[in-house]
Design an enzyme around this catalytic site. Sequence first.
Site, PDB file in Angstrom:
ATOM      1  N   CYS A  16      40.036   6.864 -14.740  1.00 41.94           N
ATOM      2  CA  CYS A  16      41.220   6.661 -15.541  1.00 41.94           C
ATOM      3  C   CYS A  16      42.527   5.935 -14.825  1.00 41.94           C
ATOM      4  O   CYS A  16      43.344   6.202 -15.234  1.00 41.94           O
ATOM      5  CB  CYS A  16      41.463   7.868 -16.021  1.00 41.94           C
ATOM      6  SG  CYS A  16      41.750   9.308 -15.020  1.00 41.94           S
ATOM      7  N   CYS A  29      52.685   4.583 -27.962  1.00 44.95           N
ATOM      8  CA  CYS A  29      51.865   3.216 -27.604  1.00 44.95           C
ATOM      9  C   CYS A  29      52.907   2.130 -27.249  1.00 44.95           C
ATOM     10  O   CYS A  29      54.028   2.291 -27.485  1.00 44.95           O
ATOM     11  CB  CYS A  29      51.508   2.605 -29.071  1.00 44.95           C
ATOM     12  SG  CYS A  29      50.050   3.496 -29.799  1.00 44.95           S
ATOM     13  N   ASN A  63      29.227  16.283 -20.321  1.00 40.83           N
ATOM     14  CA  ASN A  63      29.404  14.842 -21.462  1.00 40.83           C
ATOM     15  C   ASN A  63      28.285  14.108 -20.714  1.00 40.83           C
ATOM     16  O   ASN A  63      27.885  13.257 -21.436  1.00 40.83           O
ATOM     17  CB  ASN A  63      30.834  14.382 -21.591  1.00 40.83           C
ATOM     18  CG  ASN A  63      30.992  13.255 -22.259  1.00 40.83           C
ATOM     19  OD1 ASN A  63      30.487  13.228 -23.273  1.00 40.83           O
ATOM     20  ND2 ASN A  63      31.375  12.006 -21.687  1.00 40.83           N
ATOM     21  N   GLN A  69      36.873  13.432 -24.216  1.00 35.84           N
ATOM     22  CA  GLN A  69      37.557  12.182 -24.448  1.00 35.84           C
ATOM     23  C   GLN A  69      37.959  11.770 -25.600  1.00 35.84           C
ATOM     24  O   GLN A  69      37.771  12.367 -26.537  1.00 35.84           O
ATOM     25  CB  GLN A  69      36.121  10.873 -24.153  1.00 35.84           C
ATOM     26  CG  GLN A  69      35.465  11.197 -22.601  1.00 35.84           C
ATOM     27  CD  GLN A  69      36.412  10.544 -21.698  1.00 35.84           C
ATOM     28  OE1 GLN A  69      37.382  10.011 -21.818  1.00 35.84           O
ATOM     29  NE2 GLN A  69      36.046  10.976 -20.533  1.00 35.84           N
ATOM     30  N   CYS A  80      51.131   8.503 -38.104  1.00 30.53           N
ATOM     31  CA  CYS A  80      50.472   8.097 -36.674  1.00 30.53           C
ATOM     32  C   CYS A  80      49.347   6.995 -37.041  1.00 30.53           C
ATOM     33  O   CYS A  80      48.267   7.862 -37.145  1.00 30.53           O
ATOM     34  CB  CYS A  80      50.320   8.916 -35.536  1.00 30.53           C
ATOM     35  SG  CYS A  80      49.732   8.215 -34.045  1.00 30.53           S
ATOM     36  N   PHE A  90      32.790  16.487 -11.217  1.00 28.10           N
ATOM     37  CA  PHE A  90      33.749  16.806 -12.072  1.00 28.10           C
ATOM     38  C   PHE A  90      33.268  16.711 -13.552  1.00 28.10           C
ATOM     39  O   PHE A  90      33.497  15.970 -14.511  1.00 28.10           O
ATOM     40  CB  PHE A  90      34.895  15.729 -12.018  1.00 28.10           C
ATOM     41  CG  PHE A  90      35.622  15.581 -10.889  1.00 28.10           C
ATOM     42  CD1 PHE A  90      36.710  16.392 -10.542  1.00 28.10           C
ATOM     43  CD2 PHE A  90      35.280  14.707  -9.738  1.00 28.10           C
ATOM     44  CE1 PHE A  90      37.288  16.543  -9.526  1.00 28.10           C
ATOM     45  CE2 PHE A  90      35.915  14.704  -8.466  1.00 28.10           C
ATOM     46  CZ  PHE A  90      36.814  15.656  -8.407  1.00 28.10           C
ATOM     47  N   ASP A  95      33.430  11.424 -11.871  1.00 27.85           N
ATOM     48  CA  ASP A  95      34.483  11.011 -13.198  1.00 27.85           C
ATOM     49  C   ASP A  95      35.434  11.935 -12.585  1.00 27.85           C
ATOM     50  O   ASP A  95      35.870  12.798 -13.620  1.00 27.85           O
ATOM     51  CB  ASP A  95      33.832  11.393 -14.414  1.00 27.85           C
ATOM     52  CG  ASP A  95      34.887  11.107 -15.492  1.00 27.85           C
ATOM     53  OD1 ASP A  95      35.779  10.523 -15.224  1.00 27.85           O
ATOM     54  OD2 ASP A  95      34.449  11.519 -16.638  1.00 27.85           O
TER      55      ASP A  95
END
Length: 443
Positions: free
Chosen positions: A400, A87, A310, A276, A166, A305, A374
Amino acid sequence: MSRRRRKSLPVEPVQCDIEKLSHDGRGIAYREGKIQFVDGALPGESVVAKVVGSRSKFDELRTLEVLTASPERATPPCDYADLCGGCSLQHMTGDAQIQFKQKTLLENFAHFGGIEPLHWEPPMRSPDLAYRRKARLGVRFVPKRDSVLVGFREKRNTFLTDINRCVVMDVRIGERITDLRDMLYGLEAHNTIAQIEVACGDETAALVFRNMEPLSAKDYETLVSFGQAHDLHIYLQPKGPDTVHRIWPEQGEERLSYRIDAFDLTMQFHPMDFTQVNADINQQMVVRAVEWLELEPDDRVLDLFCGLGNFTLPLARQAGQVIGVEGDDAMVIRGRENASLNGVDNVTFYGANLQADFTSEPWAAEGFDKILIDPPRSGAQEICEYLAAFGAKRIVYVSCNPATLARDAGVLVGKGYSLIRAGVMDMFPHTTHVESIAVFERA
């Protein structure tokens, strides 16, 4: 011939006045005309920082002390936030993180595409802890410490962060890092396990251990016992991805699954499949994508894609016919399995090279009314050149990478489409990853 000497770094910390954020979330300051990239600093802050890297045009620093704090500063929920590279924005409030991501998308549209959507959609958000269902954990035995480390790389180097938990990972794994470390330390093969793939479904979580050497019978049983004790599926990967195999449980379905409740769908997947990371955002994202396409009962829809279906299967719940196309043959098979599992019979999956012109493929001959795309981070510039040939009224683009979305948006606008709506999705809270969704309408 003499070796070039490495430039020595300043030993004493320096004070930096932060002016803005870089695209990767670091504070930017200037010292003696040189750019300073400061990890852990926010605009408007004055900080004391240590120089950890230096190049001709910029220095890299890490914040040691905040002298003047920004109103957007937050206390990181993780004890390892300053060091762990998993992060990078935990020191920033959730609202500020979203604003940063929205600004990144806006700037990319302006810079790469020279366009702006007619309407900015409010961001999709989710709980920012325990959200991460997919991850790759590094494993390293450290002889000098006589211990095994499990975790993510430190910021800007190859060392593993020494963590015990985590907080952003699914609790089934994130709260068991210490147990995992202790178990690995007890293996005879403690120095030949290279990494662990983490995959979590709604009901079951799995760990895939990359074992570089064959395991002894004792180690094998230790891994099985760990799976039994923590209700985890255990896999081994002795060589390439095609060698992944489950060792616990010995019987039963070798699939994980997640639900898409709005469309009454159960999606099954193998732990090594792409899914995802954030289940909550995925639920929202699928609903928005279907809504934005404004499907009619007789629409013929193309999903590029498509992965394991999904988006494909939710689209098929409302459209007349859906064609899902994917470059990975294993995912094409998974899509077909999921269609069969859910009794969806108005969808067909195909494998194809999506980097080539596919407009003459038999499945493309009848054209499409609506299109969903996607793509990976590299985007779909060439594909966007082809899409106009289908004459689809609407195109939804899930991205993304804001830079490639903006670039491809410019292509679609040049082909006669208008950018109607766009917005960010906080798929990866506390990171600089910017996921977004946009809809284009043919004039």
